[in-house]
Design a protein around this motif. Structure first.
Motif, PDB file in Angstrom:
ATOM      1  N   GLU A   1       0.831  -1.200   0.000  1.00 55.64           N
ATOM      2  CA  GLU A   1       0.000   0.000   0.000  1.00 55.64           C
ATOM      3  C   GLU A   1       0.869   1.256   0.000  1.00 55.64           C
ATOM      4  OE1 GLU A   1      -3.282   2.338   2.790  1.00 55.64           O
ATOM      5  OE2 GLU A   1      -3.012   0.183   3.015  1.00 55.64           O
TER       6      GLU A   1
ATOM      7  N   LEU B   1       1.472  -2.344   4.314  1.00 52.05           N
ATOM      8  CA  LEU B   1       0.529  -3.452   4.228  1.00 52.05           C
ATOM      9  C   LEU B   1       0.580  -4.026   2.815  1.00 52.05           C
ATOM     10  CD1 LEU B   1      -2.564  -1.981   6.101  1.00 52.05           C
ATOM     11  CD2 LEU B   1      -0.851  -3.558   6.992  1.00 52.05           C
TER      12      LEU B   1
ATOM     13  N   THR C   1      -3.340  -4.539   0.130  1.00 51.04           N
ATOM     14  CA  THR C   1      -4.495  -3.771   0.618  1.00 51.04           C
ATOM     15  C   THR C   1      -5.612  -3.732  -0.426  1.00 51.04           C
ATOM     16  OG1 THR C   1      -2.943  -2.431   1.888  1.00 51.04           O
ATOM     17  CG2 THR C   1      -5.191  -1.620   1.671  1.00 51.04           C
TER      18      THR C   1
ATOM     19  N   HIS D   1      -8.930  -7.171   4.726  1.00 53.67           N
ATOM     20  CA  HIS D   1      -8.484  -5.880   4.205  1.00 53.67           C
ATOM     21  C   HIS D   1      -7.136  -5.988   3.508  1.00 53.67           C
ATOM     22  CE1 HIS D   1      -6.053  -2.164   4.905  1.00 53.67           C
ATOM     23  NE2 HIS D   1      -7.157  -1.547   4.524  1.00 53.67           N
ATOM     24  N   ASP D   2      -6.255  -6.856   4.014  1.00 56.53           N
ATOM     25  CA  ASP D   2      -4.890  -6.968   3.494  1.00 56.53           C
ATOM     26  C   ASP D   2      -4.371  -8.361   3.791  1.00 56.53           C
ATOM     27  OD1 ASP D   2      -3.378  -6.891   6.229  1.00 56.53           O
ATOM     28  OD2 ASP D   2      -4.699  -5.143   6.292  1.00 56.53           O
TER      29      ASP D   2
ATOM     30  N   THR E   1      -8.013  -1.372   9.060  1.00 58.16           N
ATOM     31  CA  THR E   1      -7.036  -0.540   9.760  1.00 58.16           C
ATOM     32  C   THR E   1      -7.663   0.372  10.794  1.00 58.16           C
ATOM     33  OG1 THR E   1      -7.179   1.134   8.019  1.00 58.16           O
ATOM     34  CG2 THR E   1      -5.484  -0.538   7.780  1.00 58.16           C
TER      35      THR E   1
END
Length: 612
Positions: free
Chosen positions: A396, A403, A406, A444-445, A458
């Motif tokens: 990201e 991350l 992402t 999310h990641d 996050t």
């Protein structure tokens, strides 16, 4: 022969100021004094990069598994621009007209030690190719350099080569024959500590160069491995290698230009040759740095109106990564990278520029758009992991928020990846499918500086309401791009579970997900209830899921998704239309991206999501 005084200040990264650039035929051209925060990244997919700046310097190196902290100061004892790795890898040229004193100068606008610099540089860059032209003052030479790394759509392995390629062309513009020589140099930056570094000269076949190593390597130090600097030896050149030479004169605090020594400079400036160096001596003290250099001198004078070329490659091989590198499957060390690079130098360059030319020269695009489409591909080099077992992911933000994968960012930025390197895009999608939670939620990641520790988001609070919709849209987009029904078959069970999770976020029966706070790509923006951003993504995902179900000959789920879409579209219009526009929140705010789902629907041919 002489050059005028060059700019003594290195424009290291600084707050953004307006760039000094000129409009080229197809691309912006930057001058050496352009205050750019970044250079053009050379390197490979998942391999790290070496940035090339318009002032001729190269730095911000991340080939040491150091994406989070690009190499700057060579040692924490030192500070200032002259302690930076960016000035420690100069190219140089020597010229002798047989009449005046021979003259040598660096191909950058920063003088080092007793080595003068060129008057100016202009650099045109289309990722990942840089073309530099050097202002030599009253010296009758035209000097140009092409620097590139392979970036070839569909050729993943070649595009992951951990190397920077350089081709230097010198032309005699005068009326007298000229003796010329070219030099490339680099400092040894292997390992987190400089003690025990050593440089080793190597000549094999038509290649000559230096391997940078460290004695007693630490298997847990991610910055340990090998680096190689090499040139191609030809019958019309004499090749000289200075393997090891002290680079710094003092240890602590700010370094000045006079505190640095370009390898073999006294001899190179007189004869275009280099001393042999000190051999593979182990660096014993923390105060020191080793620099090595290669010079190639033309045996015959360069006649007026003629040109000559040199080729150099700077390669790296850093296996001490927790997951390894994909390039390790092909190369055992940096010298093997160099050998392959020279064997295919021309073909790799031509294949790289051919797809650029298709946009710049043949597509009916404005220059600025072609420039933007090409130069915004750089994160595929500078922000990617591609590990030994084939897993791939984009970071990201390597330096601030590393991350991997992402998803809400990948949704926007992965279109070029899907078009140019579909196998890498498949890798990311498969990893997210693998880590889907039991209730259907897509994470999310994939993890922070790792690929096996996914997070749900996050921001504090409930799970994000946009991720499952985005995942489904990515699946359908890729199916359309690739016409790959096998990929759809593989992803379809994951898609069904993701859509069921998304449907479960409807709390009041209106057919739309309800936001519950900081639960979307906007991180800390608190949203509640039905919102157009999350809602429009869900509408687009329902249409995409319906199309996927039809392709899978699953009429039952196709009907379910269609009915959900009809109810959700009507609710969206009734709840959010204020008579003039769709409001972003209960306060009649309006944001530029609030109908993001409609953008994706148009891109995927899904039609309008709302009443006209």
């Amino acid at each position: 022969m002489s050059l005028s005084s060059a700019n003594p200040v290195l424009p290291l990264p600084q707050p953004f100021v307006k760039n000094t650039c000129e409009k080229g035929e197809n691309v912006a051209t930057y001058a050496h004094h352009s205050a750019l925060r970044s250079g053009l990244p050379l390197g490979g997919i998942g391999a790290g990069t070496l940035e090339f700046f318009p002032d001729g310097t190269r730095g911000a190196f991340t080939g040491l598994n150091n994406w989070e902290k690009p190499l700057g100061q060579l040692h924490n004892f030192r500070s200032g621009p002259f302690g930076d790795y960016r000035v420690a890898n100069p190219f140089a040229v020597w010229v002798d007209d047989g009449r005046d004193q021979p003259y040598a100068f660096l191909l950058q606008t920063l003088s080092i030690g007793t080595a003068p610099a060129v008057d100016g540089i202009k650099m045109a860059g289309l990722f990942p190719v840089a073309e530099l032209s050097f202002d030599c003052g009253d010296i009758p030479l035209s000097i140009k350099m092409i620097a590139f790394s392979p970036f070839i759509p569909g050729r993943d392995e070649d595009s992951g080569t951990p190397a920077a390629f350089f081709r230097l062309t010198i032309s005699n513009k005068g009326d007298r024959p000229l003796k010329v020589s070219a030099m490339a140099s680099a400092v040894n930056c292997i390992g987190s500590w400089n003690v025990a570094r050593y440089n080793e000269a190597l000549s094999e076949g038509n290649l000559a160069g230096i391997i940078f190593r460290k004695d007693r390597p630490d298997p847990f130090d991610p910055r340990e491995g090998t680096i190689a600097l090499a040139a191609r030896h030809t019958a019309d050149t004499d090749t000289f290698i200075c393997d090891s030479s002290p680079y710094v004169k003092k240890c602590f605090r700010d370094l000045a230009a006079d505190d640095l020594i370009v390898a073999g400079w006294d001899q190179f400036s007189q004869s275009g040759s280099l001393p042999a160096g000190l051999g593979p001596q182990r660096l014993e003290g923390e105060f020191g740095e080793w620099i090595g250099a290669i010079a190639q001198r033309q045996r015959d004078p360069l006649l007026p109106g003629t040109s000559t070329q040199w080729e150099f490659v700077y390669a790296w091989h850093m296996p001490n990564h927790p997951n390894g590198h994909q390039y390790e499957r092909k190369y055992p060390d940096a010298w093997a990278v160099v050998e392959d690079a020279f064997a295919r130098f021309d073909e790799l360059y031509q294949s790289t520029v051919s797809w650029q030319n298709s946009l710049v020269q043949h597509a009916a695009l404005p220059d600025w758009l072609a420039d933007a489409l090409i130069n915004n591909l750089y994160p595929i080099f500078s922000g990617s992991w591609w590990v030994r077992d084939g897993r791939f992911a984009l970071l990201e933000c390597p330096t601030h928020h590393p991350l991997l994968g992402t998803l809400d960012v990948h949704y926007y930025g992965s279109i070029p990846l899907a078009l140019l390197f579909p196998n890498l895009e498949k890798s990311m999608m498969r990893q997210f499918a693998h880590y889907q939670l039991a209730d259907g939620y897509i994470p999310h990641d994939l993890g922070k500086n790792r690929l096996d520790c996914p997070s749900t988001g996050t921001s504090a609070g409930p799970r994000w309401k946009d991720l499952c919709s985005k995942f489904v849209l990515l699946i359908y987009r890729n199916v359309l791009y690739w016409q790959d029904e096998q990929f759809l078959t593989e992803m379809y069970p994951t898609l069904i579970r993701a859509m069921e999770w998304q449907a479960s976020t409807d709390q009041d029966g209106d057919g739309l997900p309800e936001n519950e706070g900081m639960d979307s790509t906007f991180d800390n923006w608190i949203m509640s209830g039905v919102t157009p951003y999350t809602g429009s993504l869900y509408l687009a995902a329902l249409r995409a899921a319906e199309e996927c179900a039809l392709r899978m000959h699953d009429p039952q789920n196709a009907r379910v998704f269609h009915e959900r879409f009809i109810r959700a579209s009507r609710s969206f219009d009734a709840l959010l239309w204020n008579g003039t526009y769709y409001r972003a929140t209960t306060d009649n705010d309006c944001t530029i991206c609030q109908l993001n789902g409609q953008w994706y629907a148009h891109m995927l041919g899904l039609g309008y999501l709302l009443p006209s």
